[in-house]
Scaffold this motif. Structure first.
Motif, PDB file in Angstrom:
ATOM      1  N   ARG A 273       3.807  11.244   2.986  1.00  7.89           N
ATOM      2  CA  ARG A 273       4.307   9.917   2.583  1.00  7.89           C
ATOM      3  C   ARG A 273       3.362   8.811   3.034  1.00  7.89           C
ATOM      4  O   ARG A 273       3.125   7.846   2.313  1.00  7.89           O
ATOM      5  CB  ARG A 273       5.706   9.669   3.162  1.00  7.89           C
ATOM      6  CG  ARG A 273       6.360   8.375   2.657  1.00  7.89           C
ATOM      7  CD  ARG A 273       7.762   8.208   3.196  1.00  7.89           C
ATOM      8  NE  ARG A 273       7.784   7.901   4.621  1.00  7.89           N
ATOM      9  CZ  ARG A 273       7.671   6.665   5.127  1.00  7.89           C
ATOM     10  NH1 ARG A 273       7.531   5.633   4.322  1.00  7.89           N
ATOM     11  NH2 ARG A 273       7.723   6.460   6.426  1.00  7.89           N
ATOM     12  N   LEU A 274       2.797   8.963   4.259  1.00 12.38           N
ATOM     13  CA  LEU A 274       1.925   7.923   4.813  1.00 12.38           C
ATOM     14  C   LEU A 274       0.483   8.424   4.894  1.00 12.38           C
ATOM     15  O   LEU A 274       0.225   9.599   5.132  1.00 12.38           O
ATOM     16  CB  LEU A 274       2.400   7.519   6.211  1.00 12.38           C
ATOM     17  CG  LEU A 274       3.792   6.885   6.308  1.00 12.38           C
ATOM     18  CD1 LEU A 274       4.182   6.684   7.768  1.00 12.38           C
ATOM     19  CD2 LEU A 274       3.835   5.558   5.545  1.00 12.38           C
ATOM     20  N   TRP A 287      -1.193   3.232   4.337  1.00  8.27           N
ATOM     21  CA  TRP A 287      -0.707   3.231   2.968  1.00  8.27           C
ATOM     22  C   TRP A 287       0.617   3.991   2.889  1.00  8.27           C
ATOM     23  O   TRP A 287       0.776   5.050   3.514  1.00  8.27           O
ATOM     24  CB  TRP A 287      -1.711   3.908   2.032  1.00  8.27           C
ATOM     25  CG  TRP A 287      -3.114   3.394   2.141  1.00  8.27           C
ATOM     26  CD1 TRP A 287      -4.064   3.789   3.036  1.00  8.27           C
ATOM     27  CD2 TRP A 287      -3.722   2.385   1.340  1.00  8.27           C
ATOM     28  NE1 TRP A 287      -5.234   3.093   2.843  1.00  8.27           N
ATOM     29  CE2 TRP A 287      -5.063   2.216   1.801  1.00  8.27           C
ATOM     30  CE3 TRP A 287      -3.286   1.596   0.260  1.00  8.27           C
ATOM     31  CZ2 TRP A 287      -5.944   1.312   1.234  1.00  8.27           C
ATOM     32  CZ3 TRP A 287      -4.177   0.693  -0.307  1.00  8.27           C
ATOM     33  CH2 TRP A 287      -5.484   0.551   0.176  1.00  8.27           C
ATOM     34  N   ASP A 288       1.541   3.455   2.095  1.00  9.53           N
ATOM     35  CA  ASP A 288       2.773   4.165   1.769  1.00  9.53           C
ATOM     36  C   ASP A 288       2.594   4.715   0.358  1.00  9.53           C
ATOM     37  O   ASP A 288       2.567   3.954  -0.620  1.00  9.53           O
ATOM     38  CB  ASP A 288       3.982   3.221   1.831  1.00  9.53           C
ATOM     39  CG  ASP A 288       5.296   3.967   1.660  1.00  9.53           C
ATOM     40  OD1 ASP A 288       5.384   4.799   0.727  1.00  9.53           O
ATOM     41  OD2 ASP A 288       6.233   3.724   2.449  1.00  9.53           O
ATOM     42  N   GLN A 291       5.436   4.033  -2.118  1.00  9.91           N
ATOM     43  CA  GLN A 291       5.432   2.673  -2.671  1.00  9.91           C
ATOM     44  C   GLN A 291       4.105   2.347  -3.358  1.00  9.91           C
ATOM     45  O   GLN A 291       3.962   1.282  -3.964  1.00  9.91           O
ATOM     46  CB  GLN A 291       5.681   1.658  -1.547  1.00  9.91           C
ATOM     47  CG  GLN A 291       7.035   1.814  -0.859  1.00  9.91           C
ATOM     48  CD  GLN A 291       7.185   0.817   0.286  1.00  9.91           C
ATOM     49  OE1 GLN A 291       6.626  -0.287   0.257  1.00  9.91           O
ATOM     50  NE2 GLN A 291       7.942   1.199   1.307  1.00  9.91           N
ATOM     51  N   CYS A 294      -0.591  -0.714   0.273  1.00  8.93           N
ATOM     52  CA  CYS A 294      -0.981  -0.824   1.676  1.00  8.93           C
ATOM     53  C   CYS A 294       0.121  -1.598   2.401  1.00  8.93           C
ATOM     54  O   CYS A 294       0.448  -2.729   2.018  1.00  8.93           O
ATOM     55  CB  CYS A 294      -2.316  -1.558   1.787  1.00  8.93           C
ATOM     56  SG  CYS A 294      -2.826  -1.889   3.489  1.00  8.93           S
ATOM     57  N   VAL A 295       0.684  -0.975   3.444  1.00  8.58           N
ATOM     58  CA  VAL A 295       1.774  -1.639   4.158  1.00  8.58           C
ATOM     59  C   VAL A 295       1.286  -2.353   5.418  1.00  8.58           C
ATOM     60  O   VAL A 295       1.940  -3.276   5.900  1.00  8.58           O
ATOM     61  CB  VAL A 295       2.905  -0.650   4.511  1.00  8.58           C
ATOM     62  CG1 VAL A 295       3.648  -0.227   3.256  1.00  8.58           C
ATOM     63  CG2 VAL A 295       2.380   0.581   5.243  1.00  8.58           C
TER      64      VAL A 295
END
Length: 764
Positions: A273-274, A287-288, A291, A294-295
């Motif tokens: 996921r990440l 990064w997610d 989604q 970039c978180v």
């Protein structure tokens, strides 16, 4: 990773060569140490309570090593040697397979708990292979990426099996370039192998195994990562984007933008996921993938980020790079701590319980405290800073002088390496090379024996070079590079056979003093002495060669058909290795070369087992060692004119232009003049190899002076009269000890034929 010509003669070499090259790499005394920067690390945890953990390291010296880890020590238990250029990455696939990739464009699979057995060489990349990724819970899948913009997903089970361990195994040719051999040599045609440690394999399909290609990168790939199950693959490189793939199909699923420079390292959490990325833009990004954005971005470093390692829960990240610093960052709070600072850029990190292994451009490896199980403990010490989200924010903090203080001053364990060679100079005698290493030590190597003959310590390289200068001219018969941190001596035919010396100058006892010795031929004999002995044992035990050993007759026939060949008359079947060409068996050099099949390989000269033949060695090399045949050579002769000095009363009858070996000493020219003065013509009893002979062919002497007749048959009658003669060139009196080549290079200094003058010495 710079584009530099490979140490091996690969198919992708930018410099085409008709003939295959033979290279030998000189090893320093301690083979349990790396001699160049360490590019990669992998930790294998022991399953039982009594077993030790292992650290695997891959180096720019072309080798991998396995270290047995104890609480306060690390012992090198195995060296994995087969790659012919930098090892760039290595991953563990399951409990006993190590996969490595190299600038030699190959991947290699190893039995990691063995004594260094390479079980397969995988060839599919067209350029340097820079990175690998493995799936922790699917030990069958490994991905590789390289400078050619290629990403391949390998099914190791299909690529490596079936595997048979026997003394009588067969191998199939694999046209796609996937091949393997347990004895590290790329032998790929049908043949018998009778070596106890041989592992051979073949593929069921006639075309062999082809990996899955993930197509889409237009530029170089520098980073890969995979989730534990092997269902997601991320890649990055000079395109500055993170690409996400399904490694089962090779299809692209998304592209993530944000970095402004080359992406050098990627890390994925176990679920996929990440994803963390480190870039030459000095930023770390989180990064997610769900989604597709970039978180977080972390401005921790002041220069390129080259290495990342996360805690098991993916809550914290350890990062290192070009700024020599190792940081720990809390991904949620953005708090960052400087753990330590070194002297060299950090290339890779490997978390090991509460410690972290750090590999750098230096040949040593260090273990630092990390509190990997409870990283919060480190933050309790204080000294953390808040990582900004813009690259200039970190640089501004640095400029303001508020540089953080490192938490740790010293590593808990160091695995020392050998200082790599960074500077070298081939001396004029063409047998010695002066080197300087990363510690500043200056050493003198003798390439025909592969040893250090003098260690000068930390002195000026330039001054020592001037001090060792000799006014001698010997053709360049080898080239050198230090790309692997050691001296790599390259022999290319026919140039390598251009240098000769008299046996007297080499101090060879029991050989006529004026016998000419070909330096490359004797060096090859020394390098392959062990192979030759093993081969003779095999031939002795197998009267019929069964096609697995090359007979001298075969090489001779092939080579004559291949090109015009000269037989070294001085050396008939001279198999003896002379002392100036005896290589050490304590720290033996490694050979890098290739034959007609299978691509380049590397192996210690003492590990050759006698089965290697023209599929593994260049023809010219075997023809030289087995049949004393040398290819046609140019410029072994020197033409010159011999005239009396102006106004000299002495005059002899000369016959136009003379010709003699380049290595002929001026003393022999003096002898020739004296003999011509005393006798009407040179004595017929003199051995034609002893002095100039008068027979003319096209204005040249039919035989050349290669020695003084007195060596062979006592003092000649004319020598008792001893008129004193001296030889001059450009009005400079020449020493009797210098050669024609030296006179031409340092005194005559012109392209046209050499002119020598003679005169009586006053009072002579």
């Amino acid at each position: 990773m710079h584009r530099v010509g490979s140490a091996g003669n690969t198919n992708n070499s930018s410099r085409p060569r008709k003939e295959k090259r033979l290279t030998y790499v000189l090893n320093d005394a301690d083979d349990t140490k790396h001699s160049a920067g360490v590019n990669c690390l992998a930790v294998l945890k022991s399953v039982g309570t009594d077993g030790c953990d292992y650290l695997f390291t891959g180096s720019r010296d072309g080798t991998l090593k396995r270290w047995d880890l104890m609480e306060d020590s690390a012992t090198c238990s195995t060296t994995f040697e087969s790659h012919v250029d930098w090892v760039n990455d290595a991953v563990l696939a399951g409990d006993n397979t190590l996969v490595s990739c190299s600038s030699d464009t190959t991947l290699k699979a190893w039995n990691c708990l063995s004594g260094g057995t390479c079980t397969r060489t995988l060839r599919q990349h067209s350029d340097y292979v820079t990175c690998l990724a493995a799936a922790d819970k699917n030990s069958n899948i490994v991905a590789s990426g390289g400078l050619g913009g290629e990403v391949f997903v390998w099914d190791l089970e299909a690529a490596l099996v079936p595997l048979s361990k026997s003394g009588d195994a067969m191998e199939d040719d694999c046209p796609n370039g996937v091949n393997g051999s347990g004895n590290l040599l790329p032998i790929t045609s049908l043949r018998t192998i009778s070596s106890s440690n041989s592992i051979s394999m073949h593929t069921n399909q006639s075309q062999g195994y082809v990996p899955l290609a993930a197509k889409g990168h237009k530029e170089s790939v520098y980073a890969l990562a995979m989730n534990d199950s092997g269902t997601l693959l991320v890649s990055g490189g000079t395109e500055k984007v993170v690409r996400v793939w399904d490694p089962r199909t090779g299809s692209k699923t998304m592209k993530l933008r944000g970095h402004t420079d080359n992406i050098r390292v990627l890390l994925m959490d176990s679920t996929g996921r990440l994803c963390l990325s480190g870039s030459s833009d000095s930023m770390i990004r989180l990064w997610d993938l769900g989604q597709q954005r970039c978180v977080h971005s972390y401005a921790v470093h002041t220069d390129s980020v080259w290495a990342l390692a996360s805690t098991p829960t993916f809550s914290h990240v350890y990062s290192g790079g070009r700024d020599l610093s190792l940081y720990l960052t809390d991904l949620a709070t953005r708090e960052s701590l400087l753990l330590c600072t070194g002297e060299h850029p950090i290339l890779q990190l490997a978390l090991h319980d509460d410690s972290i292994w750090v590999a750098t451009t230096d040949s040593s490896i260090n273990r630092w405290p990390a509190e990997g199980c409870n990283p919060q403990k480190v933050f309790e010490r204080g000294g953390s800073f808040l990582a900004g989200n813009l690259s200039f924010s970190r640089a501004r903090v640095s400029l303001e002088g508020s540089t953080p203080v490192p938490v740790y001053k010293e590593p808990t364990l160091s695995i020392p390496g050998t200082p790599g060679i960074v500077q070298h100079e081939i001396l004029n005698n063409r047998r010695n090379v002066l080197t300087k290493d990363t510690s500043g030590s200056v050493k003198l190597w003798e390439v025909t024996r592969g040893i250090v003959v003098e260690d000068y310590g930390k002195v000026s390289f330039e001054k020592k070079r001037e001090e060792l200068f000799e006014m001698v001219s010997i053709p360049t018969w080898f080239t050198v590079d230090t790309r692997l941190g050691s001296l790599s001596i390259h022999l290319d035919t026919p140039q390598c056979f251009s240098a000769e010396m008299y046996s007297a100058d080499l101090g060879i006892v029991g050989k006529p003093e004026d016998d000419k010795v070909n330096l490359a031929r004797e060096t090859l004999k020394g390098l392959l002495a062990h192979w030759l002995a093993k081969r003779k044992q095999r031939v002795g035990s197998q009267p019929s060669a069964n096609g697995d050993v090359l007979s001298g007759k075969d090489v001779s026939h092939r080579s004559i058909a291949h090109s015009r060949i000269e037989v070294d008359c001085n050396a008939e079947n001279d198999a003896m290795v002379y002392p100036p060409f005896e290589f050490s068996t304590v720290s033996p050099p490694s050979i890098i070369t290739e034959g007609s099949h299978g691509g380049p390989w590397r192996k210690k000269i003492t590990d050759l087992n006698g089965t290697e033949d023209e599929k593994d060695f260049p023809y010219w090399c075997l023809d030289c060692v087995l049949n004393n045949r040398l290819p046609p050579r140019e410029n072994t002769k020197c033409s010159f004119y011999l005239h009396p000095c102006e106004g000299s009363a002495v005059q002899i009858l000369t016959q136009g232009k003379l010709s003699a070996p380049r290595i002929l000493r001026i003393q022999k020219v003096i002898n020739y003049v004296v003999e011509k003065m005393v006798l009407d013509k040179p004595s017929e009893s003199v051995n034609p190899e002893g002095t100039f002979t008068p027979g003319l062919v096209g204005g040249q002497l039919t035989h050349s002076v290669i020695g003084d007749g007195s060596y062979r048959s006592g003092v000649k009658p004319w020598q008792k009269l001893k008129p004193s003669i001296e030889i001059l060139c450009n009005n400079q009196v020449l020493s009797p000890d210098v050669s024609l080549a030296t006179v031409r290079a340092y005194v005559w200094k012109k392209s046209e034929d050499l002119v020598l003058n003679y005169r009586l010495i006053q009072g002579g």
